[in-house]
Motif scaffolding. Structure first.
Motif, PDB file in Angstrom:
ATOM      1  N   ARG A 111       0.832  -1.204   0.000  1.00 30.07           N
ATOM      2  CA  ARG A 111       0.000   0.000   0.000  1.00 30.07           C
ATOM      3  C   ARG A 111       0.868   1.258   0.000  1.00 30.07           C
ATOM      4  NH1 ARG A 111      -3.468  -2.851   4.460  1.00 30.07           N
ATOM      5  NH2 ARG A 111      -5.055  -3.818   3.168  1.00 30.07           N
ATOM      6  N   GLY A 112       0.311   2.333  -0.540  1.00 30.11           N
ATOM      7  CA  GLY A 112       0.952   3.638  -0.498  1.00 30.11           C
ATOM      8  C   GLY A 112       2.180   3.775  -1.385  1.00 30.11           C
ATOM      9  N   ARG A 113       2.204   3.083  -2.503  1.00 27.92           N
ATOM     10  CA  ARG A 113       3.369   3.109  -3.396  1.00 27.92           C
ATOM     11  C   ARG A 113       2.979   3.673  -4.755  1.00 27.92           C
ATOM     12  NH1 ARG A 113       7.446   0.172  -1.304  1.00 27.92           N
ATOM     13  NH2 ARG A 113       6.936  -1.086   0.519  1.00 27.92           N
ATOM     14  N   ASN A 114       3.951   4.329  -5.393  1.00 25.46           N
ATOM     15  CA  ASN A 114       3.701   4.748  -6.765  1.00 25.46           C
ATOM     16  C   ASN A 114       3.773   3.517  -7.666  1.00 25.46           C
ATOM     17  OD1 ASN A 114       6.437   4.241  -7.475  1.00 25.46           O
ATOM     18  ND2 ASN A 114       7.030   6.339  -6.993  1.00 25.46           N
ATOM     19  N   ARG A 115       3.410   3.688  -8.923  1.00 26.48           N
ATOM     20  CA  ARG A 115       3.287   2.543  -9.821  1.00 26.48           C
ATOM     21  C   ARG A 115       4.612   1.798  -9.991  1.00 26.48           C
ATOM     22  NH1 ARG A 115       3.308   0.858 -15.203  1.00 26.48           N
ATOM     23  NH2 ARG A 115       1.500  -0.456 -15.712  1.00 26.48           N
ATOM     24  N   ARG A 121       8.108  -4.057  -6.093  1.00 31.81           N
ATOM     25  CA  ARG A 121       7.887  -4.851  -4.884  1.00 31.81           C
ATOM     26  C   ARG A 121       6.951  -6.034  -5.147  1.00 31.81           C
ATOM     27  NH1 ARG A 121      11.636  -5.349  -2.259  1.00 31.81           N
ATOM     28  NH2 ARG A 121      10.424  -6.034  -0.454  1.00 31.81           N
ATOM     29  N   LEU A 122       5.974  -5.854  -6.046  1.00 32.10           N
ATOM     30  CA  LEU A 122       5.098  -6.963  -6.410  1.00 32.10           C
ATOM     31  C   LEU A 122       5.917  -8.079  -7.051  1.00 32.10           C
ATOM     32  CD1 LEU A 122       2.331  -8.287  -6.782  1.00 32.10           C
ATOM     33  CD2 LEU A 122       2.054  -6.927  -8.882  1.00 32.10           C
ATOM     34  N   ALA A 123       6.851  -7.723  -7.922  1.00 33.46           N
ATOM     35  CA  ALA A 123       7.701  -8.737  -8.561  1.00 33.46           C
ATOM     36  C   ALA A 123       8.487  -9.516  -7.509  1.00 33.46           C
ATOM     37  CB  ALA A 123       8.638  -8.077  -9.564  1.00 33.46           C
ATOM     38  N   ALA A 151      -3.495  -6.394  -4.642  1.00 33.76           N
ATOM     39  CA  ALA A 151      -3.401  -5.161  -5.426  1.00 33.76           C
ATOM     40  C   ALA A 151      -4.634  -4.285  -5.240  1.00 33.76           C
ATOM     41  CB  ALA A 151      -3.215  -5.499  -6.900  1.00 33.76           C
ATOM     42  N   ALA A 152      -5.819  -4.883  -5.266  1.00 32.02           N
ATOM     43  CA  ALA A 152      -7.055  -4.111  -5.118  1.00 32.02           C
ATOM     44  C   ALA A 152      -7.076  -3.372  -3.784  1.00 32.02           C
ATOM     45  CB  ALA A 152      -8.260  -5.026  -5.240  1.00 32.02           C
ATOM     46  N   ALA A 153      -6.629  -4.035  -2.729  1.00 33.03           N
ATOM     47  CA  ALA A 153      -6.588  -3.395  -1.409  1.00 33.03           C
ATOM     48  C   ALA A 153      -5.543  -2.288  -1.355  1.00 33.03           C
ATOM     49  CB  ALA A 153      -6.311  -4.437  -0.330  1.00 33.03           C
ATOM     50  N   ALA A 154      -4.564  -2.331  -2.263  1.00 27.88           N
ATOM     51  CA  ALA A 154      -3.508  -1.313  -2.311  1.00 27.88           C
ATOM     52  C   ALA A 154      -3.815  -0.230  -3.339  1.00 27.88           C
ATOM     53  CB  ALA A 154      -2.172  -1.977  -2.638  1.00 27.88           C
ATOM     54  N   GLY A 155      -4.980  -0.308  -3.992  1.00 23.56           N
ATOM     55  CA  GLY A 155      -5.381   0.738  -4.927  1.00 23.56           C
ATOM     56  C   GLY A 155      -5.004   0.490  -6.375  1.00 23.56           C
TER      57      GLY A 155
END
Length: 198
Positions: A111-115, A121-123, A151-155
């Motif tokens: 959460r709270g990260r730019n794209r 971090r997802l990778a 991802a949905a919970a992180a926007g």
């Protein structure tokens, strides 16, 4: 010394034991595709745990594969190999999954990260969870839904139709075997979208 027998395989057909009566890999793949598609559509109406750990993965796997495999939602008891590298030994799954989930928690569930940072971090986390590969079959589908929920919970929204299976498999293999996350990041960059406004 007795020859090793994979307890998940049907001795007669050589394919995974299943609940749909499939006796060929083609029949099983077709049944999997149809039945998991229907079960995926039901996910929005279900209250599955959002623990972001092995508990959530097991619940998702059970829901998706309950019509196909008698061991849906259960941690594998055999070791798995794909290409030159193996996945995590079965005996270490519980412990490693706890550590990996703790790492994701420390990362505030992305959460709270730019794209750009979200993708990076997802990778990292995708690769870590993929190495655990907790189920005998169905890890990819389960993990894609798991990360869509994170991802949905992180926007963010993950559109998996933007990357084909070959891209995903190749990027995951490079990450695992060469410790190079760049192909995985490139694949995820195609998939990550801004979440729609509610």
């Amino acid at each position: 010394m007795a020859e090793y027998q994979d307890p998940y395989l049907d001795e007669g057909s050589g394919i995974l034991r299943n609940l749909v009566g499939a006796t060929t890999q083609g029949e099983l793949a077709e049944a999997e595709a149809d039945l998991t598609f229907v079960r995926t559509l039901q996910l929005e109406d279900l209250e599955l745990p959002e623990t972001r750990d092995l508990t959530e993965l097991k619940a998702l796997h059970h829901h998706l594969f309950q019509d196909i495999y008698p061991w849906a939602g259960e941690i594998r008891t055999v070791d798995l190999r794909r290409s030159t590298e193996g996945f995590l030994p079965a005996i270490a799954i519980d412990r490693a999954a706890g550590i990996t989930a703790g790492d994701l928690r420390t990362d505030h569930y992305l959460r709270g990260r730019n794209r750009e940072n979200f993708i990076a971090r997802l990778a990292h986390h995708y690769d870590q969870f993929n190495y655990i590969h907790p189920f005998r079959e169905g890890n990819g589908r389960t993990q894609r839904i798991f990360w869509s929920r994170v991802a949905a919970a992180a926007g963010w929204e993950l559109d998996w139709t933007r990357a084909d299976q070959e891209d995903n498999d190749s990027a995951s293999r490079v990450a695992a075997e060469e410790r190079d996350l760049r192909p995985l990041q490139e694949m995820l960059a195609k998939v990550v979208k801004e979440a729609p406004e509610n």
